[in-house]
Design a protein around this motif. Structure first.
Motif, short mmCIF file in Angstrom:
data_model
loop_
_atom_site.label_atom_id
_atom_site.label_comp_id
_atom_site.label_asym_id
_atom_site.label_seq_id
_atom_site.Cartn_x
_atom_site.Cartn_y
_atom_site.Cartn_z
N UNK A 176 -10.37 3.10 -23.80
CA UNK A 176 -11.18 2.18 -23.02
C UNK A 176 -10.39 0.89 -22.73
N UNK A 177 -9.70 0.37 -23.73
CA UNK A 177 -8.91 -0.84 -23.52
C UNK A 177 -7.80 -0.62 -22.49
N UNK A 178 -7.15 0.54 -22.55
CA UNK A 178 -6.13 0.88 -21.54
C UNK A 178 -6.77 0.93 -20.17
N UNK A 179 -7.93 1.55 -20.08
CA UNK A 179 -8.58 1.70 -18.78
C UNK A 179 -9.06 0.37 -18.21
N UNK A 180 -9.43 -0.58 -19.07
CA UNK A 180 -9.77 -1.93 -18.60
C UNK A 180 -8.54 -2.53 -17.92
N UNK A 181 -7.40 -2.45 -18.58
CA UNK A 181 -6.15 -2.99 -18.01
C UNK A 181 -5.75 -2.23 -16.75
N UNK A 182 -5.90 -0.92 -16.79
CA UNK A 182 -5.55 -0.07 -15.66
C UNK A 182 -6.41 -0.41 -14.45
N UNK A 183 -7.71 -0.58 -14.65
CA UNK A 183 -8.61 -0.90 -13.55
C UNK A 183 -8.17 -2.19 -12.86
N UNK A 184 -7.74 -3.18 -13.63
CA UNK A 184 -7.23 -4.42 -13.03
C UNK A 184 -6.08 -4.14 -12.07
N UNK A 185 -5.20 -3.23 -12.45
CA UNK A 185 -4.04 -2.88 -11.61
C UNK A 185 -4.41 -2.00 -10.43
N UNK A 186 -5.46 -1.20 -10.57
CA UNK A 186 -5.83 -0.25 -9.53
C UNK A 186 -6.82 -0.81 -8.50
N UNK A 187 -7.42 -1.96 -8.76
CA UNK A 187 -8.43 -2.50 -7.85
C UNK A 187 -7.93 -2.59 -6.41
N UNK A 188 -6.71 -3.09 -6.23
CA UNK A 188 -6.18 -3.22 -4.87
C UNK A 188 -6.06 -1.86 -4.19
N UNK A 189 -5.72 -0.84 -4.94
CA UNK A 189 -5.62 0.52 -4.38
C UNK A 189 -7.00 1.09 -4.06
N UNK A 190 -7.97 0.75 -4.90
CA UNK A 190 -9.34 1.20 -4.67
C UNK A 190 -9.89 0.54 -3.40
N UNK A 191 -9.62 -0.76 -3.25
CA UNK A 191 -10.12 -1.46 -2.07
C UNK A 191 -9.49 -0.92 -0.78
N UNK A 192 -8.21 -0.56 -0.83
CA UNK A 192 -7.59 -0.03 0.38
C UNK A 192 -8.03 1.42 0.65
N UNK A 193 -8.32 2.15 -0.41
CA UNK A 193 -8.79 3.52 -0.28
C UNK A 193 -10.28 3.56 0.04
N UNK A 194 -11.03 2.59 -0.51
CA UNK A 194 -12.48 2.45 -0.32
C UNK A 194 -13.29 3.58 -0.90
N UNK A 195 -12.85 4.08 -2.01
CA UNK A 195 -13.62 5.10 -2.71
C UNK A 195 -13.58 6.44 -2.04
N UNK A 196 -14.37 7.36 -2.55
CA UNK A 196 -14.36 8.73 -2.03
C UNK A 196 -15.67 9.10 -1.41
#
Length: 187
Positions: free
Chosen positions: A167-187
């Motif tokens: 969970x702690x890794x995923x918290x950090x990972x989500x911070x790094x992936x947010x920009x990719x999620x915003x450009x992808x805009x989900x599924x």
């Protein structure tokens, strides 16, 4: 006097589960962990429970359901393909209602589609390494997994550590992936 509309803050959790098997028809829940995020995306508190502490899988599944009910957004790695399905299988096995509908963000899918094939592997371990996160994937031994399957307290406690770490890794990972999620805009 001017009235202001109240703005509801969305409650977000990063979560993970540990199980005895990858199939809910033969596997059982062992551990669950939820990290509640504050409005800045930082961990506000971590809630963890295990099958021994909750006196059985049914009680653990109900505890998980209550955490999901509290949330507006749930973030996890491979939650679309694994966690939600496994949990629903356990709930059905215990004649309990399926998980309530919520907005899920799957960091595996964000990495796969938001990063557009940049990496060969989108495993939590590989992503933690790629982004040079301060926490790396935890690997309990086969003996720990066997012990957890046999409900040994020491092994269950060890899986709690792994679940919290994921969970702690995923918290950090989500911070790094947010920009990719915003450009992808989900599924």
């Amino acid at each position: 006097m001017v009235e202001r509309a109240s703005v509801k803050t969305l409650k977000s959790f990063v979560f993970d589960i540990e199980t005895s098997n990858l199939r809910s028809d033969i596997g059982s829940l062992r551990v669950a962990c939820f990290a509640e995020l504050n409005s800045q995306g930082e961990v506000f508190k971590i809630l963890t429970r295990d099958v021994l502490e909750m006196h059985g899988e049914k009680n653990l599944a109900q505890w998980i359901t209550h955490r999901v009910e509290e949330a507006d957004i749930l973030i996890g790695h491979n939650i679309d393909a694994f966690d939600k399905n496994f949990l629903n299988g356990v709930l059905i096995r215990w004649n309990l209602p399926k998980l309530p509908k919520r907005y899920y963000i799957d960091t595996l899918m964000v990495a796969r589609y938001g990063m557009k094939g940049l990496l060969q592997s989108n495993s939590l371990e590989n992503l933690a390494d790629y982004f040079r996160l301060s926490i790396q994937k935890d690997h309990p031994s086969k003996h720990v997994w066997r012990g957890a399957n046999d409900m040994e307290e020491k092994s269950i406690k060890r899986l709690r550590q792994r679940c919290i770490s994921d969970v702690q890794i995923n918290v950090l990972l989500w911070e790094r992936l947010k920009e990719h999620w915003h450009s992808w805009k989900g599924h």
